[in-house]
Design an enzyme around this catalytic site. Sequence first.
Site, PDB file in Angstrom:
ATOM      1  N   GLN A 269      12.422  19.701  -1.010  1.00  0.00           N
ATOM      2  CA  GLN A 269      13.560  20.015  -1.868  1.00  0.00           C
ATOM      3  C   GLN A 269      14.875  19.657  -1.181  1.00  0.00           C
ATOM      4  O   GLN A 269      15.129  20.054  -0.049  1.00  0.00           O
ATOM      5  CB  GLN A 269      13.575  21.501  -2.225  1.00  0.00           C
ATOM      6  N   HIS A 271      18.613  20.392  -1.516  1.00  0.00           N
ATOM      7  CA  HIS A 271      19.578  21.296  -2.144  1.00  0.00           C
ATOM      8  C   HIS A 271      20.800  20.479  -2.551  1.00  0.00           C
ATOM      9  O   HIS A 271      21.276  19.635  -1.784  1.00  0.00           O
ATOM     10  CB  HIS A 271      19.962  22.400  -1.170  1.00  0.00           C
ATOM     11  N   LEU A 288      24.275  24.530   4.470  1.00  0.00           N
ATOM     12  CA  LEU A 288      24.156  24.939   3.077  1.00  0.00           C
ATOM     13  C   LEU A 288      25.423  25.616   2.546  1.00  0.00           C
ATOM     14  O   LEU A 288      25.992  26.496   3.180  1.00  0.00           O
ATOM     15  CB  LEU A 288      22.981  25.904   2.929  1.00  0.00           C
ATOM     16  N   ARG A 322      17.344  22.488  -9.158  1.00  0.00           N
ATOM     17  CA  ARG A 322      17.937  21.883  -7.968  1.00  0.00           C
ATOM     18  C   ARG A 322      17.674  20.383  -7.890  1.00  0.00           C
ATOM     19  O   ARG A 322      18.550  19.617  -7.480  1.00  0.00           O
ATOM     20  CB  ARG A 322      17.409  22.579  -6.710  1.00  0.00           C
ATOM     21  N   HIS A 386      16.421  20.829   2.353  1.00  0.00           N
ATOM     22  CA  HIS A 386      16.601  22.276   2.419  1.00  0.00           C
ATOM     23  C   HIS A 386      15.304  23.060   2.545  1.00  0.00           C
ATOM     24  O   HIS A 386      15.242  24.062   3.256  1.00  0.00           O
ATOM     25  CB  HIS A 386      17.352  22.725   1.169  1.00  0.00           C
ATOM     26  N   ARG A 421      11.144  24.303  -5.919  1.00  0.00           N
ATOM     27  CA  ARG A 421      11.280  25.749  -5.791  1.00  0.00           C
ATOM     28  C   ARG A 421      12.428  26.278  -6.634  1.00  0.00           C
ATOM     29  O   ARG A 421      13.532  25.738  -6.612  1.00  0.00           O
ATOM     30  CB  ARG A 421      11.494  26.147  -4.332  1.00  0.00           C
TER      31      ARG A 421
END
Length: 618
Positions: A269, A271, A288, A322, A386, A421
């Site tokens: 993933q 982000h 982040l 996302r 991420h 996710r």
Amino acid sequence: MTETPIDDRQEPTTGTDVAGVENRIDGGDAASVDGLEYEVVTTPVLVIGAGAAGARVAIELAESGIDPLVIGKRDHGDAHTTWAAGGVNAALGSLDPDDDWTIHAADTLNEGHHLNDPEAVELTAKHMPDRIRELEEWGMPFDRTDGGKINQRYFGAQSYRRTCFIGDRTGEAMLETLIERARELEIPYRDNVMITRLLSDGRRVSGAVGFDMETGDGLLFRSDHVVLAAGGFSAFYRRHSSRDDENNGDAQALALGAGTRLLDLEFVQFHPTGMVGDRYGEEWDGRLVTEAVRGEGGRLYNEDGERFMERYSPDQMELDARDVVARAIAQEVREGRGTDNGGVYLDISHRDADYVRDRLPSMVERFESLGVDITEEPMEVAPTAHYTMGGVDIDFRTGETGVEGLYAVGESVAGVHGANRLGGNSLAETVAIGKLVGDHVADAVTDDDRQPAVTGDQRALAEREFRALEGLAAADGDLTPRALLDELGELLWDHAGILRDEESLREGLSKLESLRERTADLRVDGDLTSRSFEFAVDLSFSLTVAEAMFRAALERTESRGAHYRTDHPDTDPDWRVNLVLSVEEGELSIRRRGVGEPSEPVQDALEEGYELDYHHLE
């Protein structure tokens, strides 16, 4: 040794008993052979990883009368959990009473593009309200509504306000709460320990081998029950939201070397909102910017001042999944509408300044330290690696891996999140599944497991590993581990990033093989206590798991969730399968496995078609 390539892995030693070789010291707590000294530690359960997942397993064990030993690579309380800022999901219905666990499960399956393990999803969603109330009872200071209920906010792709939070430091507060509970239970803990190999014959585990990162001393942990809770592998990438010394694939490489299966490694993933290093400094690159900024109404703009998510997702806008938002940002930058620094703008300044300071205190403080007042001006952001949805293949009711006595939990595993996710579910999984795994392991521990004997074969395997580590520390070539890790990060970003295709993946795999060959010229500057040596071990883990990830990404010839193939841009119904990876006769094997179906209540929630309406925030 840990740097052994996938296709040349040696089987564990299984020779005759050599118990007479070593000289035991201090009642069996230490040993030496041929000048090699190391410490021997026995424990009924060894928990590798001291974040929220490992802590919750250990708490359940302790409450069941088992004294586990928890080991971590950093100081106690300094785990990646603290970087999960925005919140943790549970269908409490504090603000939206129509929400329930079946809708939480449905949102999770939709976000995971239906590659999730339905049982894992349902266990997480069903148990989370109780886990939140448990954390509250243990002292976790959740933000409250005016009526005194636990407050909840929107997160991307969630049908209702379901994410519980403490400002924008939820993960930190959760880990503090779990550690305090562990201290109350007097759970043994050992910090600054790095595990480099599991003791396993491919059928059952009998402990682990590693070293003390402060002293360099060898450590042999003897246990018939080992729980892997050591995180994921997103730090492989050049731009990532982790620290450089965590999420390096430790758990996945250790598990594969012990004889377990891995699952769905192609799903990484990205982000949407990481900090832009060219604007804020290299040390901040990829750090982040929590999804809570968008959950509280933050808006994305390109260099031309366009709120570009109107083109990509007019209904869900910045709070779409996302993967959708990350690809949209990448597209804006690629087509020349990004900033000069290669990002876009995230703006929360239209909200009341006091509200922003109350809900996003860490973000306000961080950017103020860099000369940016986010209550008045936008942040510059771009996608960052991420989280890894892929990991160890487990039974979610037990944590079992298929190797007897070896369990896994948290970001180390695959199953809850599928192809992508749902934000707020990582912290949820750690405590929901962590409790279940701890409960099962407690039942599995017998009286004989409480003080396991150390055999000669186990010592022989450990001593072979200690010698290999000393050999690695003595490497005196021309290439540093840090330089090769940086090269690996660039390679992965360029060839296995947000957008992928067969030609680029194959080129990346070829470069990876070349990089592996060049480790023969490695130079470690320092002994086993040095950062250089730590990075050398990280490199060995990373190369093993990166190869498996490349091969899985090549195998999946479709686009689904976080895995986007520009040469296969559509989602193919025939590819609704998980990819199972294992080492068979020294070679990496990949096979397909069908995905289960959700229960009837969750299927009903899916058919109802619940969906977040972003404009509730307008």
